[in-house]
Every structure is written in C-alpha cells, then in structure tokens.
Design a protein around this motif. Structure first.
Motif, PDB file in Angstrom:
ATOM      1  N   ARG A  53      94.905  12.064   1.418  1.00  0.00           N
ATOM      2  CA  ARG A  53      95.519  13.391   1.494  1.00  0.00           C
ATOM      3  C   ARG A  53      94.588  14.428   2.129  1.00  0.00           C
ATOM      4  NH1 ARG A  53      99.668  15.755  -1.957  1.00  0.00           N
ATOM      5  NH2 ARG A  53      99.636  18.016  -1.785  1.00  0.00           N
ATOM      6  N   ASP A  81     100.121   7.566  -5.503  1.00  0.00           N
ATOM      7  CA  ASP A  81      99.141   8.060  -6.468  1.00  0.00           C
ATOM      8  C   ASP A  81      98.417   6.818  -6.945  1.00  0.00           C
ATOM      9  OD1 ASP A  81      97.621   9.244  -8.394  1.00  0.00           O
ATOM     10  OD2 ASP A  81      99.266   9.778  -9.727  1.00  0.00           O
ATOM     11  N   LYS A  87     102.713  17.159   2.012  1.00  0.00           N
ATOM     12  CA  LYS A  87     101.502  17.756   1.459  1.00  0.00           C
ATOM     13  C   LYS A  87     101.803  19.102   0.824  1.00  0.00           C
ATOM     14  CE  LYS A  87      96.668  18.790   2.531  1.00  0.00           C
ATOM     15  NZ  LYS A  87      95.619  18.819   3.586  1.00  0.00           N
ATOM     16  N   LYS A 100     104.929  17.912  -2.249  1.00  0.00           N
ATOM     17  CA  LYS A 100     104.709  16.853  -3.235  1.00  0.00           C
ATOM     18  C   LYS A 100     103.230  16.826  -3.612  1.00  0.00           C
ATOM     19  CE  LYS A 100     108.527  13.813  -1.846  1.00  0.00           C
ATOM     20  NZ  LYS A 100     109.286  14.009  -3.071  1.00  0.00           N
ATOM     21  N   GLU A 101     102.946  17.134  -4.870  1.00  0.00           N
ATOM     22  CA  GLU A 101     101.565  17.250  -5.324  1.00  0.00           C
ATOM     23  C   GLU A 101     100.961  15.928  -5.797  1.00  0.00           C
ATOM     24  OE1 GLU A 101      99.715  19.878  -5.104  1.00  0.00           O
ATOM     25  OE2 GLU A 101     101.279  21.247  -4.409  1.00  0.00           O
ATOM     26  N   ASN A 136      97.803  10.997  -3.446  1.00  0.00           N
ATOM     27  CA  ASN A 136      96.444  11.159  -2.924  1.00  0.00           C
ATOM     28  C   ASN A 136      96.190  10.279  -1.706  1.00  0.00           C
ATOM     29  OD1 ASN A 136      96.203   8.616  -4.076  1.00  0.00           O
ATOM     30  ND2 ASN A 136      94.898   9.286  -5.756  1.00  0.00           N
TER      31      ASN A 136
END
Length: 273
Positions: free
Chosen positions: A30, A52, A77, A80-81, A84
């Motif tokens: 990310r 993730d 980005k 959506k948190e 990674n």
C-alpha cells in the motif's frame, strides 16, 4: 516463475512472469503505490486482490477487475482502509477481451467467497454471460492466477487446509481453555470459535490477525471468547494468541489422551523414518 524486485527490496514492489505466458503479476505494498504507478510499460487490463496479510496469513481479501492498471488502486487506497498489499494480474486487451475479463472477475470473486476462511469485502457476485468458446481461456487464466498467488505465499484456498486437519487439541492454563486443530500439510493451527483468549497480555497487540479483535471476540477486556475460527501460521503463534506471553505450541496443545502436539506428530514422524 521469474521475479523482479524493485530497489532489491523483497518486501517492496515485485513483478513476476511465468515462461510462455503474457500475464504480468505485480505485488504492490500500500505504501509503495506512488512508486508502482511510475513503472513503465505495464498492461492495464486484468483482475486483482486487495489483501490484509501478515507473513502470508490472510485476514481479509477483496477481488475485482481493472481496465486502468495500477491506477485503479488509487480509489481503493482512498476508500478501503483494510488492505496493506495488492496483487494485480494484468495483460493487454488483445489477450484479455471484455467478455473474458468479466467472467474472470466473477470466477475470482466466487472462489474468494467459497474457499477462504478469511473475511471478504465482496458482497456482490456478478453473473456475466459465458461464451463457451472462451471458457477454456478463463479457466487457464484463473488456474495460473491461483498458482502464482500460492508461489508468492498467498494461498487463497484456506478452506481446503482447514478441512484436512487432524484430531482436536486443547490447552488449559491460567484459567484459559481453548481448542483447535493442527494441519500437518501446511503446519498451520486453527483455534476454534468459543475458545478463551487472554486479552491481558500486551504481546497479542503485535499480531495483525487480531488487529480488528472487536470482530473476533465476545468481550473486550480480561478473558474473552473467540467469535469464529482463526488460523495461525504455527502452533506456537496460536498458543501466544490464546495465552499471551512466550509459548511453545508443540507442548502447550495436547489431545484427549494427554499427548502433546510434539508427541503426536514429531515423534511419530521420527518413528516412521
């Protein structure tokens, strides 16, 4: 499979090719998206996964399609948190036409929804028309994608690993009672829903698999119960998750006969050699 490491960083951007195939795989952390977008001559059509993940252990997965290549990740980005790392599988529009892309995306989403013990953000399953003359092309692409993901260390077929597991094991220590199963093929250990977890040890904060523990536990402090099964990379990681502190999972997990995981598997393997 040939892999190119950008800036010689094994944890950074990676570009992968398989001999005889035009499909290009790009692994993008990310925080490296800006650098990835500057890569020259990258194809723009294909499918991708948002992950993730922590050392190959997947907690959450989202699958989608793109006709914009790496630029598609900018929107994710911002909105959506959870992810990674992104893994994209790209080719030219000559090799992946619109019909193939739509069906490949649907197949990719369906596989994630059916075969993972991880969570997924894919709530909608598209149902595009399948051209019978293109079915083989879609199957070949999807098979290649799953192979590449596994080689990269991101096994999407976690359900298969959980089904083929051994008899149950349990641990009882400091008032904590938990049960689970060991998978000899993968070396992973699954802790079952309903198991106690000691939240009083700071070490569990270092496990990304429980970063969103409010979704995994019944309770918030002290001793809590796990809401669902969760799989760890090793028996010891699972024992640390449950008990806190420093644990040897090979001796902490025992079966109904009182034999440790070490006695059941490692000693048995030595005896058969």
């Amino acid at each position: 499979m040939t892999m190119r490491l950008i800036d010689n960083d094994p944890d950074g951007i990676r570009i992968c090719w398989v001999e005889g195939e035009s499909l290009v795989t790009i692994v993008v952390p990310r925080d490296k998206l800006t650098e990835a977008k500057q890569l020259p001559d990258m194809p723009e059509r294909g499918v991708y996964y948002l992950l993730d993940e922590d050392h190959g252990v997947l907690s959450r997965v989202y699958a989608g399609q793109t006709t914009q290549g790496l630029a598609r990740l900018e929107a994710h980005k911002a909105k959506k948190e959870f992810w990674n790392k992104a893994v994209m599988f790209l080719d030219s529009d000559i090799n992946i036409d619109r019909d193939v892309l739509d069906v490949l995306e649907a197949k990719t989403i369906d596989f994630v929804r059916r075969n993972g013990s991880y969570e997924t953000d894919n709530t909608y399953l598209p149902s595009p028309h399948v051209n019978p003359y293109k079915e083989q092309r879609v199957e070949e692409l999807h098979k290649s994608i799953l192979f590449r993901m596994k080689v990269l260390g991101y096994d999407l077929n976690r359900l298969e690993s959980i089904v083929h597991v051994s008899e149950g094991f349990h641990t009882k220590k400091n008032g904590i009672a938990a049960t689970g199963k060991y998978d000899k093929e993968t070396g992973r250990f699954t802790v079952f829903a309903g198991s106690d977890v000691d939240l009083g040890h700071g070490i569990i904060k270092n496990l990304r698999a429980i970063a969103a523990r409010e979704h995994l536990f019944k309770g918030r402090t002290g001793k809590a119960k796990l809401d669902r099964d969760i799989t760890f990379a090793s028996p010891s990681t699972a024992a640390v998750f449950v008990l806190g502190g420093s644990q040897n999972g090979w001796t902490e997990w025992v079966d109904d006969q009182g034999k440790t995981l070490d006695e059941v598997y490692r000693n048995k393997e030595h005896m058969n050699e």
